[in-house]
Design a protein around this motif. Structure first.
Motif, short mmCIF file in Angstrom:
data_model
loop_
_atom_site.label_atom_id
_atom_site.label_comp_id
_atom_site.label_asym_id
_atom_site.label_seq_id
_atom_site.Cartn_x
_atom_site.Cartn_y
_atom_site.Cartn_z
N GLN A 65 0.83 -1.21 0.00
CA GLN A 65 0.00 0.00 0.00
C GLN A 65 0.86 1.26 0.00
OE1 GLN A 65 -3.53 0.08 -0.18
NE2 GLN A 65 -2.91 2.15 -0.78
N ASP A 93 0.72 4.08 -3.01
CA ASP A 93 0.47 5.51 -2.76
C ASP A 93 1.64 6.36 -3.26
OD1 ASP A 93 -1.90 4.78 -1.56
OD2 ASP A 93 -1.16 4.98 0.49
N ARG A 149 1.72 9.33 -6.24
CA ARG A 149 2.24 10.69 -6.06
C ARG A 149 3.35 10.99 -7.08
NH1 ARG A 149 2.75 8.88 -0.49
NH2 ARG A 149 0.82 9.37 0.65
#
Length: 293
Positions: free
Chosen positions: A279, A283, A287
């Motif tokens: 995870q 993420d 970004r």
């Protein structure tokens, strides 16, 4: 602009993070036990867990570049080089295929990456500039520029390096978990695998094959050292002979079978951490994609 250069800052957790076994997720002083029912291919899953996310690391490099530009430096760091993991290397055996041996001998066995810049080079002079170092890594005493993870490990923290990591990973703790700590958490398994009797059996089979050739070495690392020392055509001949015996004796497959025994146990122990790291990387990659356009 104060300086102009294309740099080679390595943003690898292996260089930046102090990895203590006692502080790594799930690590104890006891080496991993082999699984009663090893899962074939578990080594591949472990290698994926140990490998950094390439997009996220490119994002960190770009975020650092943008920060350094604001400080007056045209500096582009190189992303880390740990985005592909071969755990056979970490039990003492670098992969060598016949195709690679024919093309470049043992070139892949030599240290990879840019290393430290030459003292008198443009980059070397730049890294010797205190103002550049302050912009890149933060000012003040180095012992104060350290941040610890939730597991008790630490890394130098400050300047544009910290800003770039934060922009992509959110914080130092998640960065360490998704890079150096992920690999480090496998060491109790790879260290145990390296001592497995089946490793020696694979080496013995390779040795028997080599004994019928012009290069009767006892171990693959002995052959590699001899080849690198010889150089030229002899290196290629040794490397091809070595690689051919590896292929004929299923050397790499045997090593991965040994690794599977210990990594099956270890990856089960690490299931919560594997999910968390997956995870974090997802993420971070999102970004990075937004930053990189």
């Amino acid at each position: 602009m104060k300086k102009k250069t294309i740099g080679a800052l390595i943003l690898a957790a292996g260089a930046a993070v102090t990895l203590a076994a006692a502080g790594t997720p799930g690590v104890s002083s006891i080496l991993t036990k082999p699984a009663d029912r090893p899962v074939s291919g578990m080594t591949t899953a472990a290698e994926q867990f140990a490998s950094e996310d390439a997009t996220a690391q490119r994002g960190v490099a770009e975020a650092v570049r943008q920060c350094m530009a604001k400080a007056g430096y045209d500096y582009t760091p190189a992303p880390s080089g740990q985005q592909s993991m071969d755990l056979k290397h970490h039990i003492g055996f670098t992969t060598l295929t016949v195709e690679t041996a024919r093309a470049s001998g043992y070139a892949s066995f030599k240290p990879q990456g840019p290393g430290e810049p030459a003292t008198n080079s443009e980059l070397g002079k730049l890294f010797a500039d205190p103002a550049f170092q302050t912009a890149l890594n933060g000012g003040g005493p180095s012992e104060q520029n350290v941040v610890e993870s939730s597991e008790g490990t630490g890394m130098h923290w400050g300047g544009c390096t910290a800003e770039g990591i934060t922009a992509i990973y959110g914080n130092a703790n998640d960065y360490m978990r998704a890079t150096g700590l992920a690999f480090n958490s496998l060491l109790v398994a790879t260290n145990a695998a390296a001592a497995d009797a089946d490793i020696q059996s694979a080496v013995d089979a390779w040795k028997n094959c080599m004994s019928t050739t012009a290069f009767p070495y006892s171990r693959p690392d002995e052959a590699a050292s001899a080849g690198l020392d010889a150089g030229g055509k002899k290196e290629l001949k040794i490397a091809v002979t070595d690689a051919t015996c590896r292929a004929d004796t299923n050397f790499d497959a045997k090593l991965r079978t040994v690794l599977d025994k210990y990594l099956t146990t270890r990856m089960v122990e690490l299931e919560p951490e594997v999910a968390a790291v997956k995870q974090i990387r997802s993420d971070a990659s999102a970004r990075a994609k937004a930053l990189l356009g």
